[in-house]
Design a protein around this motif. Structure first.
Motif, short mmCIF file in Angstrom:
data_model
loop_
_atom_site.label_atom_id
_atom_site.label_comp_id
_atom_site.label_asym_id
_atom_site.label_seq_id
_atom_site.Cartn_x
_atom_site.Cartn_y
_atom_site.Cartn_z
N ARG A 204 23.62 5.44 10.16
CA ARG A 204 24.21 6.61 9.50
C ARG A 204 25.33 7.21 10.35
N LEU A 205 25.08 7.29 11.66
CA LEU A 205 26.11 7.83 12.55
C LEU A 205 27.36 6.95 12.58
N ALA A 206 27.15 5.66 12.48
CA ALA A 206 28.27 4.72 12.59
C ALA A 206 29.05 4.56 11.29
N SER A 207 28.48 4.99 10.17
CA SER A 207 29.16 4.79 8.89
C SER A 207 30.36 5.72 8.77
N PRO A 208 31.39 5.32 8.00
CA PRO A 208 32.59 6.16 7.86
C PRO A 208 32.41 7.33 6.90
N THR A 209 31.31 7.36 6.17
CA THR A 209 31.10 8.42 5.18
C THR A 209 30.28 9.57 5.78
N THR A 210 30.27 10.70 5.08
CA THR A 210 29.48 11.85 5.53
C THR A 210 28.22 12.05 4.70
N GLU A 211 28.17 11.44 3.52
CA GLU A 211 27.04 11.66 2.63
C GLU A 211 25.71 11.22 3.24
N ASP A 212 25.75 10.15 4.06
CA ASP A 212 24.50 9.65 4.62
C ASP A 212 24.19 10.26 5.99
N ASN A 213 24.93 11.28 6.39
CA ASN A 213 24.68 11.92 7.69
C ASN A 213 23.71 13.09 7.59
N ARG A 214 23.10 13.24 6.43
CA ARG A 214 22.15 14.33 6.22
C ARG A 214 20.74 13.73 6.19
N ILE A 215 20.01 13.93 7.28
CA ILE A 215 18.71 13.29 7.39
C ILE A 215 17.71 14.11 8.20
N SER A 216 18.19 15.05 9.03
CA SER A 216 17.29 15.75 9.96
C SER A 216 16.58 16.92 9.28
N TYR A 217 15.69 17.54 10.05
CA TYR A 217 14.98 18.73 9.57
C TYR A 217 15.80 20.00 9.82
N GLY A 218 16.99 19.85 10.35
CA GLY A 218 17.85 20.99 10.63
C GLY A 218 18.56 20.86 11.96
N CYS A 219 18.01 20.03 12.85
CA CYS A 219 18.63 19.83 14.15
C CYS A 219 19.91 19.00 14.03
N ILE A 220 20.70 19.05 15.09
CA ILE A 220 21.98 18.34 15.13
C ILE A 220 21.80 17.13 16.05
N ASN A 221 21.76 15.94 15.46
CA ASN A 221 21.60 14.69 16.20
C ASN A 221 22.96 14.12 16.55
N MET A 222 23.14 13.72 17.79
CA MET A 222 24.42 13.13 18.18
C MET A 222 24.20 11.86 18.99
N PRO A 223 25.22 11.01 19.09
CA PRO A 223 25.07 9.78 19.87
C PRO A 223 24.60 10.08 21.30
N VAL A 224 23.76 9.21 21.83
CA VAL A 224 23.21 9.42 23.17
C VAL A 224 24.32 9.55 24.20
N GLU A 225 25.31 8.68 24.13
CA GLU A 225 26.40 8.71 25.11
C GLU A 225 27.16 10.03 25.07
N PHE A 226 27.38 10.54 23.86
CA PHE A 226 28.09 11.82 23.72
C PHE A 226 27.26 12.95 24.30
N TYR A 227 25.97 12.94 24.00
CA TYR A 227 25.09 14.00 24.53
C TYR A 227 25.09 13.99 26.06
N GLU A 228 24.95 12.79 26.64
CA GLU A 228 24.85 12.68 28.09
C GLU A 228 26.16 13.01 28.81
N ASN A 229 27.27 12.57 28.24
CA ASN A 229 28.55 12.65 28.95
C ASN A 229 29.42 13.85 28.57
N VAL A 230 29.14 14.46 27.43
CA VAL A 230 29.99 15.57 26.97
C VAL A 230 29.19 16.86 26.83
N LEU A 231 28.17 16.85 25.98
CA LEU A 231 27.46 18.10 25.70
C LEU A 231 26.63 18.58 26.88
N LYS A 232 25.83 17.69 27.44
CA LYS A 232 24.93 18.10 28.52
C LYS A 232 25.68 18.67 29.72
N PRO A 233 26.76 18.04 30.20
CA PRO A 233 27.49 18.65 31.31
C PRO A 233 28.08 20.02 30.97
#
Length: 271
Positions: A204-233
């Motif tokens: 879903r994250l890799a697809s070019p569309t946005t319709e299939d990016n709605r799956i969580s219970y409300g939390c914001i899921n992001m790629p592991v690499e982005f979380y580790e290298n951008v958000l967490k720092p």
């Protein structure tokens, strides 16, 4: 001088006043108080662990809440050529013009386009990424939803709330490090989870569309690499501000100051 009769013993002269009789009632009262304190401590030990822990904001957090806007000098956020919606640009420009982020890193979540932008305090974009968000459309969280077991959250309640949030790093119930967006509603930003293969979250994250990016219970899921290298720092032992754009309500209702600035700058029509 006549001697004392042999059957009468003379009492020695007193060296001081006779001791006062002991009041046993005072001792009983002290014993009762001690027992009460011990019982209170025992009850506290048994009861306190039952309460849900809640992070206490340190003094540094004071002043991060939204206040009356200071005089602003219109500025433009630096998206560095990254594609972004007009609404995302409106809010970002208002943040850097007003200083609403209080010189902290800030995040803009564009729910309609399921995309997160992480900015440096100066307003320069550090990076952006597609994300997964709440499965249900809506801009509000149901009251008390953060205290419910996840199995009791109904499909229509799985929303990602819109608004301005003072976010902070922390840990969830499993001990995983996350960035809390709304602790009371149990909404956080975290690494994408692949515990349920049938959900196909990575796809879903890799697809070019946005319709299939709605799956969580409300939390914001992001790629592991982005979380580790951008958000967490960016949120490393520090607060930050997260702006979640609405998808149902008008932007002017959720971020009126941002809309007013855009009207003054002529980038959007009045009304």
């Amino acid at each position: 001088m006549a001697a004392s009769p042999p059957d009468v013993q003379q009492r020695p002269a007193a060296e001081g006043p006779a001791p006062a009789p002991v009041d046993t009632r005072h001792s009983d009262i002290l014993d009762g108080i001690k027992q009460g304190v011990l019982w209170g401590a025992a009850i506290a030990v048994l009861v306190l662990p039952l309460f849900r822990p809640h992070p206490v904001a340190p003094p540094a957090a004071v002043g991060l809440q939204a206040t009356a806007p200071p005089p602003m000098t219109p500025r433009t956020a630096d998206f560095g050529g990254e594609p972004a919606s007009n609404e995302a640009r409106e809010v970002a420009n208002w943040v850097v013009s007003s200083g609403d982020n209080r010189k902290l890193f800030f995040v803009i979540l564009d729910k309609i386009n399921t995309k997160v932008f992480v900015f440096e305090p100066s307003g320069k974009l550090r990076s952006a990424t597609p994300v997964l968000i709440g499965a249900a459309r809506g801009d509000d969280s149901v009251d008390g939803i953060g205290g419910r077991p996840i199995a009791q959250v109904q499909p229509q309640e799985r929303t990602t709330p819109a608004g301005r949030f003072v976010a902070e790093p922390g840990r969830n119930a499993t001990g995983e490090d996350v960035v809390w967006v709304d602790y009371d509603a149990a909404v956080s930003m975290h690494r994408v989870r692949t515990l349920e293969p049938k959900e196909r979250r990575l796809e879903r994250l890799a697809s070019p569309t946005t319709e299939d990016n709605r799956i969580s219970y409300g939390c914001i899921n992001m790629p592991v690499e982005f979380y580790e290298n951008v958000l967490k720092p960016a949120f490393n032992a520090s607060y930050g501000v997260v702006y979640v754009l609405p998808e149902v309500k008008p932007l002017a209702e959720v971020f009126p100051a941002a809309h007013e600035l855009a009207v003054k700058q002529g980038t959007v029509p009045a009304g």
